[in-house]
Design a protein around this motif. Structure first.
Motif, PDB file in Angstrom:
ATOM      1  N   ALA A   1      70.389 123.774 -22.514  1.00 12.98           N
ATOM      2  CA  ALA A   1      69.910 125.133 -22.211  1.00 12.98           C
ATOM      3  C   ALA A   1      68.675 125.058 -21.330  1.00 12.98           C
ATOM      4  N   GLY A   2      68.691 124.102 -20.396  1.00 17.45           N
ATOM      5  CA  GLY A   2      67.566 123.965 -19.469  1.00 17.45           C
ATOM      6  C   GLY A   2      67.702 124.945 -18.323  1.00 17.45           C
ATOM      7  N   MET A   3      67.137 124.572 -17.178  1.00 18.98           N
ATOM      8  CA  MET A   3      67.145 125.481 -16.031  1.00 18.98           C
ATOM      9  C   MET A   3      68.571 125.880 -15.645  1.00 18.98           C
ATOM     10  N   MET A   4      69.460 124.886 -15.531  1.00 19.45           N
ATOM     11  CA  MET A   4      70.811 125.192 -15.074  1.00 19.45           C
ATOM     12  C   MET A   4      71.650 125.827 -16.179  1.00 19.45           C
ATOM     13  N   GLY A   5      71.594 125.244 -17.375  1.00 19.82           N
ATOM     14  CA  GLY A   5      72.406 125.763 -18.475  1.00 19.82           C
ATOM     15  C   GLY A   5      72.102 127.225 -18.773  1.00 19.82           C
TER      16      GLY A   5
ATOM     17  N   LYS B   1      74.266 125.437 -26.139  1.00 13.52           N
ATOM     18  CA  LYS B   1      73.770 124.407 -27.066  1.00 13.52           C
ATOM     19  C   LYS B   1      72.657 123.552 -26.466  1.00 13.52           C
ATOM     20  N   ASP B   2      71.648 123.323 -27.279  1.00 11.05           N
ATOM     21  CA  ASP B   2      70.619 122.355 -26.883  1.00 11.05           C
ATOM     22  C   ASP B   2      70.311 121.481 -28.090  1.00 11.05           C
ATOM     23  N   MET B   3      69.351 120.580 -27.926  1.00 15.40           N
ATOM     24  CA  MET B   3      69.075 119.643 -29.014  1.00 15.40           C
ATOM     25  C   MET B   3      68.492 120.357 -30.236  1.00 15.40           C
TER      26      MET B   3
ATOM     27  N   GLU C   1      78.953 120.798 -19.196  1.00 13.07           N
ATOM     28  CA  GLU C   1      77.872 119.897 -19.562  1.00 13.07           C
ATOM     29  C   GLU C   1      76.766 120.046 -18.527  1.00 13.07           C
ATOM     30  N   ALA C   2      75.541 120.406 -19.010  1.00  6.87           N
ATOM     31  CA  ALA C   2      74.387 120.540 -18.100  1.00  6.87           C
ATOM     32  C   ALA C   2      73.149 119.938 -18.761  1.00  6.87           C
ATOM     33  N   VAL C   3      73.339 118.741 -19.362  1.00  5.90           N
ATOM     34  CA  VAL C   3      72.187 118.048 -19.968  1.00  5.90           C
ATOM     35  C   VAL C   3      71.461 117.279 -18.852  1.00  5.90           C
ATOM     36  N   PHE C   4      70.389 116.561 -19.216  1.00  4.61           N
ATOM     37  CA  PHE C   4      69.618 115.828 -18.196  1.00  4.61           C
ATOM     38  C   PHE C   4      70.536 114.978 -17.311  1.00  4.61           C
ATOM     39  N   GLU C   5      70.098 114.752 -16.073  1.00  5.35           N
ATOM     40  CA  GLU C   5      70.886 113.922 -15.149  1.00  5.35           C
ATOM     41  C   GLU C   5      70.712 112.445 -15.524  1.00  5.35           C
ATOM     42  N   ASP C   6      71.330 112.078 -16.643  1.00  9.37           N
ATOM     43  CA  ASP C   6      71.194 110.718 -17.152  1.00  9.37           C
ATOM     44  C   ASP C   6      72.594 110.267 -17.543  1.00  9.37           C
TER      45      ASP C   6
ATOM     46  N   LEU D   1      73.371 109.375 -21.196  1.00 11.64           N
ATOM     47  CA  LEU D   1      73.350 110.567 -22.058  1.00 11.64           C
ATOM     48  C   LEU D   1      74.649 111.356 -21.879  1.00 11.64           C
ATOM     49  N   LYS D   2      75.040 111.526 -20.629  1.00 12.29           N
ATOM     50  CA  LYS D   2      76.265 112.302 -20.367  1.00 12.29           C
ATOM     51  C   LYS D   2      77.467 111.577 -20.961  1.00 12.29           C
ATOM     52  N   GLU D   3      77.492 110.260 -20.819  1.00 10.55           N
ATOM     53  CA  GLU D   3      78.630 109.489 -21.346  1.00 10.55           C
ATOM     54  C   GLU D   3      78.695 109.534 -22.879  1.00 10.55           C
TER      55      GLU D   3
ATOM     56  N   SER E   1      81.473 119.158 -15.604  1.00 10.67           N
ATOM     57  CA  SER E   1      80.102 118.650 -15.592  1.00 10.67           C
ATOM     58  C   SER E   1      79.356 119.275 -14.422  1.00 10.67           C
ATOM     59  N   ASN E   2      78.099 119.653 -14.708  1.00  4.66           N
ATOM     60  CA  ASN E   2      77.283 120.259 -13.652  1.00  4.66           C
ATOM     61  C   ASN E   2      76.407 119.215 -12.947  1.00  4.66           C
ATOM     62  N   THR E   3      76.756 117.956 -13.066  1.00  3.02           N
ATOM     63  CA  THR E   3      75.945 116.928 -12.418  1.00  3.02           C
ATOM     64  C   THR E   3      75.793 117.214 -10.921  1.00  3.02           C
ATOM     65  N   SER E   4      74.608 116.925 -10.362  1.00  4.61           N
ATOM     66  CA  SER E   4      74.489 117.175  -8.916  1.00  4.61           C
ATOM     67  C   SER E   4      74.821 115.941  -8.090  1.00  4.61           C
ATOM     68  N   THR E   5      74.802 114.750  -8.690  1.00  3.04           N
ATOM     69  CA  THR E   5      75.141 113.579  -7.864  1.00  3.04           C
ATOM     70  C   THR E   5      75.979 112.506  -8.557  1.00  3.04           C
TER      71      THR E   5
ATOM     72  N   HIS F   1      79.732 122.141  -9.999  1.00  2.00           N
ATOM     73  CA  HIS F   1      78.353 122.017  -9.518  1.00  2.00           C
ATOM     74  C   HIS F   1      77.794 123.381  -9.118  1.00  2.00           C
ATOM     75  N   PHE F   2      76.948 123.911 -10.002  1.00  5.02           N
ATOM     76  CA  PHE F   2      76.251 125.176  -9.707  1.00  5.02           C
ATOM     77  C   PHE F   2      74.981 124.854  -8.929  1.00  5.02           C
ATOM     78  N   PHE F   3      74.373 125.892  -8.365  1.00  2.06           N
ATOM     79  CA  PHE F   3      73.143 125.700  -7.589  1.00  2.06           C
ATOM     80  C   PHE F   3      72.025 126.555  -8.176  1.00  2.06           C
ATOM     81  N   SER F   4      70.828 126.135  -7.899  1.00  2.00           N
ATOM     82  CA  SER F   4      69.669 126.817  -8.481  1.00  2.00           C
ATOM     83  C   SER F   4      69.002 127.741  -7.446  1.00  2.00           C
ATOM     84  N   PRO F   5      68.569 128.946  -7.825  1.00  3.79           N
ATOM     85  CA  PRO F   5      68.765 129.613  -9.106  1.00  3.79           C
ATOM     86  C   PRO F   5      70.184 130.169  -9.242  1.00  3.79           C
TER      87      PRO F   5
HETATM   88  P1  NAD Z   1      66.729 120.549 -17.466  1.00  3.97           P
HETATM   89  O1  NAD Z   1      65.884 119.376 -17.719  1.00  3.97           O
HETATM   90  O2  NAD Z   1      66.074 121.833 -17.098  1.00  3.97           O
HETATM   91  O3  NAD Z   1      67.642 120.845 -18.743  1.00  3.97           O
HETATM   92  C1  NAD Z   1      68.383 119.896 -19.448  1.00  3.97           C
HETATM   93  C2  NAD Z   1      68.536 120.392 -20.870  1.00  3.97           C
HETATM   94  O4  NAD Z   1      69.453 119.541 -21.557  1.00  3.97           O
HETATM   95  C3  NAD Z   1      67.236 120.373 -21.675  1.00  3.97           C
HETATM   96  O5  NAD Z   1      66.994 121.662 -22.210  1.00  3.97           O
HETATM   97  C4  NAD Z   1      67.513 119.368 -22.764  1.00  3.97           C
HETATM   98  O6  NAD Z   1      66.855 119.674 -23.978  1.00  3.97           O
HETATM   99  C5  NAD Z   1      69.015 119.460 -22.894  1.00  3.97           C
HETATM  100  N1  NAD Z   1      69.648 118.331 -23.536  1.00  3.97           N
HETATM  101  C6  NAD Z   1      69.352 117.012 -23.412  1.00  3.97           C
HETATM  102  N2  NAD Z   1      70.181 116.289 -24.200  1.00  3.97           N
HETATM  103  C7  NAD Z   1      71.004 117.153 -24.816  1.00  3.97           C
HETATM  104  C8  NAD Z   1      72.071 117.026 -25.725  1.00  3.97           C
HETATM  105  N3  NAD Z   1      72.432 115.829 -26.185  1.00  3.97           N
HETATM  106  N4  NAD Z   1      72.714 118.136 -26.134  1.00  3.97           N
HETATM  107  C9  NAD Z   1      72.340 119.342 -25.687  1.00  3.97           C
HETATM  108  N5  NAD Z   1      71.329 119.530 -24.828  1.00  3.97           N
HETATM  109  C10 NAD Z   1      70.672 118.442 -24.395  1.00  3.97           C
HETATM  110  O7  NAD Z   1      67.784 120.099 -16.364  1.00  3.97           O
HETATM  111  P2  NAD Z   1      68.537 120.994 -15.300  1.00  3.97           P
HETATM  112  O8  NAD Z   1      67.733 121.108 -14.083  1.00  3.97           O
HETATM  113  O9  NAD Z   1      69.029 122.225 -15.971  1.00  3.97           O
HETATM  114  O10 NAD Z   1      69.782 120.046 -14.955  1.00  3.97           O
HETATM  115  C11 NAD Z   1      70.881 119.882 -15.802  1.00  3.97           C
HETATM  116  C12 NAD Z   1      72.022 119.265 -15.038  1.00  3.97           C
HETATM  117  O11 NAD Z   1      72.337 120.091 -13.921  1.00  3.97           O
HETATM  118  C13 NAD Z   1      71.724 117.897 -14.457  1.00  3.97           C
HETATM  119  O12 NAD Z   1      72.881 117.103 -14.515  1.00  3.97           O
HETATM  120  C14 NAD Z   1      71.342 118.205 -13.015  1.00  3.97           C
HETATM  121  O13 NAD Z   1      71.577 117.142 -12.145  1.00  3.97           O
HETATM  122  C15 NAD Z   1      72.278 119.337 -12.720  1.00  3.97           C
HETATM  123  N6  NAD Z   1      71.862 120.233 -11.620  1.00  3.97           N
HETATM  124  C16 NAD Z   1      70.561 120.566 -11.468  1.00  3.97           C
HETATM  125  C17 NAD Z   1      70.185 121.411 -10.431  1.00  3.97           C
HETATM  126  C18 NAD Z   1      68.765 121.845 -10.247  1.00  3.97           C
HETATM  127  O14 NAD Z   1      68.449 122.403  -9.208  1.00  3.97           O
HETATM  128  N7  NAD Z   1      67.910 121.644 -11.237  1.00  3.97           N
HETATM  129  C19 NAD Z   1      71.168 121.911  -9.557  1.00  3.97           C
HETATM  130  C20 NAD Z   1      72.495 121.559  -9.769  1.00  3.97           C
HETATM  131  C21 NAD Z   1      72.833 120.711 -10.805  1.00  3.97           C
END
Ligand code: NAD
Length: 711
Positions: A321-325, A342-344, A398-403, A406-408, A426-430, A450-454
């Motif tokens: 539920a970060g920026m993208m979620g 869902k978030d942690m 899936e929009a968790v950290f770009e790790d 973690l995603k796997e 998956s919303n991964t950007s790369t 792949h969504f874009f911000s905002p």
């Molecule tokens: P972010 O850091 O704002 O949010 C990630 C969220 O994931 C955090 O709230 C974190 O608590 C949560 N999280 C971590 N582990 C978790 C788990 N196991 N279960 C549930 N939640 C968990 O990141 P973001 O900028 O929203 O990016 C998320 C994804 O979107 C990444 O893969 C990123 O590459 C991709 N993306 C980002 C952008 C951008 O502009 N920021 C654009 C397109 C795609």
């Protein structure tokens, strides 16, 4: 075959109902024009005629000119002039009939459709959000050529007409009434024709248009009045600030409107036809029609979607539920799609929902939403910290950290909750989709979304097809993106996909210019001049060099794991070289307190004065070269994506480059830009740039041939 029905009532009012045969909408085709000639002869000879009502048998009122006919017709200016003159002639005859004429507008009346309405004496509009009126031609690089510029200026005066014409504004309901585009609103379709007839009966003498009456004065003043002279003097500068001189259509519209006030009405109409002929031949009009009309139509009608039944997600889950979620949750809820967010921790998830509360409150403040809509929207989002909340869901994003690790971990854990027919995105950007898919129990159901911000503003999704993604999953993903009101563009999986890869070249070239000795101010200025929304140095600060560094490290680790050498971005790129030094100096970007710019408390920013250290040589790069380098880098990378099969169609390349990357819209997109320059001229210029600045500008014949064969 007739294009209309003709019905005269006992009081002598004739109702003409347009009904273009074999088409879903009425358009100004040759057949329509022939029908109009016959119709005008019939009306002129009609005995006991007391009025005319113009109506439509279609859902929309009238769609306007036939762009297919225009795009593929003769490009000889005299031919175009003659064509437009012929098309507009019946409208002049219509407004000169000795009886009142009323338009009964039941649906969209845009462009040529609204020009017909302007030739009437009175306009009754259905009070429905679907019944939109206006002259959007300038947004397609054209001008209203069927009398629209001249009549709207005469009807509203220059000051009120100019923004409507130059920006191609479309208005509905009260706004259309207030702007003076229509004179009356009715609430139901059944009331339209009776209201039109009632007006005729109440105004039997209202046959002549104001501009055809002796002593006519333009609302707001004639051409020589001080007010109009001031508007005419200031408007070009105001326009230039918006268009940066890159769009000929609004300039031409302004010129025709101002000059129409200085000549007789019929001369003004002819002058407008000349202006239309000049614009139709322009690169910008052809680009806009190709991309914004036909390209958009192709994507929206699903021409690039795999065939098969339509699919609709009934429920969804978003992980992270970060920026993208939280942005994606808003997109879902806005279209009524129930979403588990869902978030942690529940607290994090609640915070993510809070983003939608903020957006809804903003919409309420602007009068675009009411409390009931807000409640309905928010009730679609269920914050959670447990997977069970979304058992049996149709789509997981899936929009968790770009790790990657973690995603796997998260993907197989949550996949269990998917419904039997659901898909996993998956919303991964790369990160490569095909690699992430390996962690999914069924990789055929896994896809990149792949969504874009905002997310609430960037209404486009890059759909990435992995090696094992099935056609069925792609079709469902396509339908899902459209279900939430976003534009889908489909690409194949390769490092950086399409958008991140091409966007990276823009950022990289900005830094390469700095290394070549160009001043940072001039670099940002060159980007402004070509029409990029934000200069490359400012964008670096927004994206953050810390993120770019992280992405680079992730890909190095991935390469090591796979035993390959892809490099994304490449080790010797300016993005890596300059970007990493900036991070090392503690200047990671805006979020980190400063980067290429310094940010003051009051919101202002100025370029950091330590940037001269990045100058490696003094190539004395001209402004023209700088502009071309930034445009060509993006266009060449897009062409490479097409050549390598990352991109599937030109249409998606063009739409994607404009809406996801911010490639200048007046070009019609990155590949349409190459067509506009001309393929041979483009290759020649690319060769010059490659000779002067390096192989990143090289264009292969095979890639160009791909472009030739796609047309
Ligand atoms: P972010 O850091 O704002 O949010 C990630 C969220 O994931 C955090 O709230 C974190 O608590 C949560 N999280 C971590 N582990 C978790 C788990 N196991 N279960 C549930 N939640 C968990 O990141 P973001 O900028 O929203 O990016 C998320 C994804 O979107 C990444 O893969 C990123 O590459 C991709 N993306 C980002 C952008 C951008 O502009 N920021 C654009 C397109 C795609």
């Amino acid at each position: 075959m007739s294009e209309y029905t003709y019905e005269k009532d006992a009081s002598g009012i004739v109702t003409i109902t347009f009904d273009s045969q074999g088409k879903s909408a009425n358009t100004m085709t040759r057949a329509w024009f022939e029908g109009m000639k016959e119709l005008m002869a019939k009306l002129s000879a009609e005995e006991g005629l007391t009025g005319v009502v113009i109506a439509s048998a279609k859902k929309t009122f009238f769609a306007g000119g036939d762009l297919e006919e225009m795009l593929h017709g003769s490009m000889d200016p005299e031919d175009i002039f003659a064509y437009v003159e012929e098309m507009k002639a019946p409208l002049r005859q219509l407004e000169k009939l000795p009886v009142p004429v009323v338009a009964a507008i039941n649906g969209a009346a845009l462009g040529g459709g609204f020009e017909i309405c302007l030739a009437c004496n009175h306009r009754v509009l259905l009070n429905s959000p679907k019944a939109v009126v206006g002259l959007p031609e300038a947004t397609l690089g054209l001008l209203p050529g069927a009398g629209g510029v001249v009549r709207l200026t005469a009807k509203l005066g220059l000051e009120a007409a100019l923004p409507l014409l130059a920006e191609g504004k479309q208005l509905r309901q009260e706004k259309a009434l207030k702007a003076g585009l229509v004179e009356e609103l009715v609430d139901t379709p059944e009331e339209l024709i009776p209201a039109a007839k009632a007006w005729i009966k109440a105004n039997p003498e209202a046959a002549a248009q104001p501009w055809d009456q002796k002593g006519f004065r333009y609302p707001g003043g004639n051409a020589e009045s001080a007010n109009v002279r001031m508007v005419a003097a200031m408007a070009p500068t105001m326009l230039y600030n918006k268009t940066r001189g890159l769009m000929p259509a609004p300039e031409k519209v302004m010129d025709i409107a101002v000059n129409s006030m200085r000549m007789g009405f019929d001369s003004a109409l002819r002058n407008e036809s000349r202006g239309f002929a000049a614009l139709l031949r322009s690169t910008e009009a052809r680009a806009a029609i190709t991309t914004f009309f036909f390209g958009m139509q192709a994507i929206k009608s699903g021409k690039v979607r795999p065939q098969g039944d339509a699919w609709k997600a009934g429920s969804s889950a978003i992980l992270g539920a970060g920026m993208m979620g939280s942005g994606i949750a808003w997109a879902h809820a806005s279209r009524g799609l129930p979403t588990a967010l869902k978030d942690m921790s529940l607290e994090n998830a609640e915070k993510g929902k809070g983003y939608s509360v903020k957006l809804a409150d903003k919409a309420i403040k602007r009068g675009r939403m009411d409390e009931a809509k807000k409640d309905a929207l928010l009730s679609c989002i269920t914050p959670t910290d447990s997977d069970e909340t979304f058992a049996g869901t149709d789509i997981i994003i899936e929009a968790v950290f770009e790790d990657i690790s973690l995603k796997e971990k998260v993907i197989p854990e949550t996949y269990k909750q998917l419904s039997d027919t659901g898909i996993y995105g998956s919303n991964t950007s790369t990160l490569p989709i095909s690699i992430l898919a390996e962690s999914c129990p069924d990789p055929t159901r896994f896809i990149g979304l792949h969504f874009f911000s905002p997310v609430d503003k960037m209404k486009i999704v890059e759909i990435i097809v992995g090696d094992k993604t099935s056609e069925e999953t792609l079709r469902k993903a396509y339908d899902y993106v459209q279900q939430i009101g976003y534009l889908p563009i489909v690409v194949n999986d390769k490092r950086g996909f399409f958008t991140s890869r091409v966007f990276g070249t823009y950022l990289d070239e900005g830094l390469a210019l700095m290394r070549d000795g160009m001043s940072p101010v001039a670099i940002e200025r060159a980007a402004w001049k070509i029409g990029m929304p934000v200069g490359p140095l400012a964008v670096h600060d927004e994206v953050s060099m810390v993120l770019t560094k992280k992405i680079h490290e992730t890909h190095i680790a991935l390469d090591a794991r796979l035993g390959v050498e892809n490099g994304f971005p490449a080790d010797d790129s300016s993005n890596v070289k300059v970007g990493q030094s900036m991070v090392n100096m503690g200047r990671g970007g805006r979020h980190y307190g400063g980067g290429f710019y310094e940010y003051a408390e009051d919101g202002t920013k100025k370029l950091w004065d330590g940037l001269s250290q990045f100058k490696e040589r003094d190539l004395n790069v001209s402004m023209q070269d700088a502009e071309d380098r930034m445009m060509y880098r993006q266009a060449i990378e897009t062409l490479r994506c097409l050549d390598e099969g990352v991109l599937r169609t030109e249409v998606e390349a063009n739409i994607g480059s404009i809406f996801a990357i911010g490639f200048p819209a007046h070009t019609g997109g990155a590949l349409q830009f190459i067509h506009g320059v001309g393929l041979d001229a483009f290759k020649k210029r690319a060769d010059e740039l490659a000779a002067a600045y390096g192989p990143r500008f090289e264009v292969t014949e095979s890639a160009l041939n791909k472009l030739r064969s796609e047309k």
